[in-house]
Design a protein around this motif. Structure first.
Motif, PDB file in Angstrom:
ATOM      1  N   CYS A  65      33.218  47.072  43.135  1.00  0.00           N
ATOM      2  CA  CYS A  65      33.717  48.195  42.352  1.00  0.00           C
ATOM      3  C   CYS A  65      35.236  48.289  42.374  1.00  0.00           C
ATOM      4  O   CYS A  65      35.847  48.273  43.433  1.00  0.00           O
ATOM      5  CB  CYS A  65      33.127  49.485  42.919  1.00  0.00           C
ATOM      6  N   PRO A  66      35.866  48.420  41.190  1.00  0.00           N
ATOM      7  CA  PRO A  66      37.313  48.565  41.165  1.00  0.00           C
ATOM      8  C   PRO A  66      37.764  49.910  41.718  1.00  0.00           C
ATOM      9  O   PRO A  66      38.941  50.115  41.951  1.00  0.00           O
ATOM     10  CB  PRO A  66      37.657  48.458  39.671  1.00  0.00           C
TER      11      PRO A  66
ATOM     12  N   LEU B  38      39.406  42.294  44.487  1.00  0.00           N
ATOM     13  CA  LEU B  38      39.109  43.019  45.726  1.00  0.00           C
ATOM     14  C   LEU B  38      40.181  42.825  46.798  1.00  0.00           C
ATOM     15  O   LEU B  38      40.703  43.808  47.327  1.00  0.00           O
ATOM     16  CB  LEU B  38      37.720  42.620  46.228  1.00  0.00           C
ATOM     17  N   PRO B  39      40.573  41.582  47.140  1.00  0.00           N
ATOM     18  CA  PRO B  39      41.620  41.435  48.151  1.00  0.00           C
ATOM     19  C   PRO B  39      42.979  41.984  47.684  1.00  0.00           C
ATOM     20  O   PRO B  39      43.759  42.466  48.507  1.00  0.00           O
ATOM     21  CB  PRO B  39      41.703  39.937  48.411  1.00  0.00           C
ATOM     22  N   LEU B  40      43.230  41.929  46.380  1.00  0.00           N
ATOM     23  CA  LEU B  40      44.473  42.503  45.867  1.00  0.00           C
ATOM     24  C   LEU B  40      44.493  44.015  46.076  1.00  0.00           C
ATOM     25  O   LEU B  40      45.526  44.586  46.438  1.00  0.00           O
ATOM     26  CB  LEU B  40      44.650  42.183  44.381  1.00  0.00           C
ATOM     27  N   GLY B  41      43.354  44.654  45.849  1.00  0.00           N
ATOM     28  CA  GLY B  41      43.254  46.096  46.077  1.00  0.00           C
ATOM     29  C   GLY B  41      43.438  46.461  47.535  1.00  0.00           C
ATOM     30  O   GLY B  41      44.118  47.436  47.865  1.00  0.00           O
ATOM     31  N   ILE B  42      42.844  45.675  48.416  1.00  0.00           N
ATOM     32  CA  ILE B  42      42.996  45.921  49.859  1.00  0.00           C
ATOM     33  C   ILE B  42      44.456  45.729  50.260  1.00  0.00           C
ATOM     34  O   ILE B  42      45.029  46.546  50.993  1.00  0.00           O
ATOM     35  CB  ILE B  42      42.056  45.000  50.660  1.00  0.00           C
TER      36      ILE B  42
ATOM     37  N   LEU C  90      47.882  43.798  38.045  1.00  0.00           N
ATOM     38  CA  LEU C  90      48.142  44.066  36.632  1.00  0.00           C
ATOM     39  C   LEU C  90      47.957  42.806  35.786  1.00  0.00           C
ATOM     40  O   LEU C  90      47.362  42.851  34.704  1.00  0.00           O
ATOM     41  CB  LEU C  90      49.552  44.627  36.455  1.00  0.00           C
ATOM     42  N   LEU C  91      48.436  41.673  36.281  1.00  0.00           N
ATOM     43  CA  LEU C  91      48.240  40.409  35.567  1.00  0.00           C
ATOM     44  C   LEU C  91      46.760  40.060  35.465  1.00  0.00           C
ATOM     45  O   LEU C  91      46.298  39.578  34.423  1.00  0.00           O
ATOM     46  CB  LEU C  91      49.008  39.280  36.262  1.00  0.00           C
ATOM     47  N   LEU C  92      46.016  40.310  36.535  1.00  0.00           N
ATOM     48  CA  LEU C  92      44.575  40.071  36.511  1.00  0.00           C
ATOM     49  C   LEU C  92      43.887  40.990  35.496  1.00  0.00           C
ATOM     50  O   LEU C  92      42.984  40.565  34.769  1.00  0.00           O
ATOM     51  CB  LEU C  92      43.980  40.250  37.908  1.00  0.00           C
ATOM     52  N   LEU C  93      44.320  42.233  35.425  1.00  0.00           N
ATOM     53  CA  LEU C  93      43.771  43.170  34.440  1.00  0.00           C
ATOM     54  C   LEU C  93      44.031  42.669  33.024  1.00  0.00           C
ATOM     55  O   LEU C  93      43.130  42.662  32.179  1.00  0.00           O
ATOM     56  CB  LEU C  93      44.372  44.560  34.626  1.00  0.00           C
ATOM     57  N   LEU C  94      45.260  42.239  32.762  1.00  0.00           N
ATOM     58  CA  LEU C  94      45.587  41.724  31.435  1.00  0.00           C
ATOM     59  C   LEU C  94      44.762  40.487  31.102  1.00  0.00           C
ATOM     60  O   LEU C  94      44.276  40.339  29.979  1.00  0.00           O
ATOM     61  CB  LEU C  94      47.083  41.428  31.328  1.00  0.00           C
ATOM     62  N   TRP C  95      44.574  39.610  32.093  1.00  0.00           N
ATOM     63  CA  TRP C  95      43.763  38.417  31.856  1.00  0.00           C
ATOM     64  C   TRP C  95      42.306  38.803  31.592  1.00  0.00           C
ATOM     65  O   TRP C  95      41.640  38.191  30.761  1.00  0.00           O
ATOM     66  CB  TRP C  95      43.875  37.421  33.007  1.00  0.00           C
TER      67      TRP C  95
END
Length: 174
Positions: free
Chosen positions: A41-42, A101-105, A125-130
């Motif tokens: 979950c984001p 997930l690891p980016l969020g942590i 943010l780059l992952l979201l855009l991708w």
């Protein structure tokens, strides 16, 4: 399992499309999406604090994804593509959320320790855009439309999804 991973990975790299996903009942797509949304979950921190609302958010998000996708597919006369499209969207979404997930942590830890959180935020943010590009890619194939129309649909879905998420799990209450 490895074959599915490779398929979703190739779709994420825009090398394949939803037409390459094995046709399976729509329930398979929903199950894939539900498990992916719940476990990756984001809204992870909010999920722990509000598990019932988070489950409701997961179900609402999947219903929104399925409803909007089915509505457009039906309007375009491509209803038979629903299961493959949902499986591609939820499978790729789960794969991307595993990366996020690891980016969020990392971001949460950097923010909590008042360290520089710009890099993990920028990567997220780059992952979201991708992920938006991937959704547009999947949808252009499923709808047989231009990439721009797929992109417009992906942004519309994201906007509505975030609006519902904010209503169900407001950031201010965490």
């Amino acid at each position: 399992m490895r074959t599915l991973f490779d398929l979703f990975f190739d779709i994420c790299l825009l090398r394949r499309g939803p037409q390459d996903v094995p046709a399976a009942p729509a329930l398979t797509a929903v199950r894939t999406g539900l498990s992916g949304h719940w476990f990756c979950c984001p809204h992870g921190g909010r999920r722990a604090a509000y598990p019932l609302r988070s489950l409701l958010l997961t179900l609402a998000d999947l219903a929104l994804l399925a409803g909007m996708t089915y509505g457009v597919l039906r309007a375009l006369g491509h209803s038979a593509r629903l299961a493959q499209t949902l499986t591609a969207l939820t499978g790729c979404g789960t794969l991307l959320q595993l990366i996020a997930l690891p980016l969020g942590i990392w971001f949460d830890q950097a923010s909590a320790s008042q360290a520089n959180a710009e890099l993990p935020f920028l990567l997220w943010l780059l992952l979201l855009l991708w992920s938006i590009v991937i959704s547009a890619h999947i949808l252009r194939h499923a709808f047989t439309v231009s990439f721009g129309i797929g992109l417009a649909y992906a942004f519309a879905y994201l906007f509505v999804s975030w609006t519902i998420a904010d209503w169900l799990l407001p950031l201010a209450s965490t």
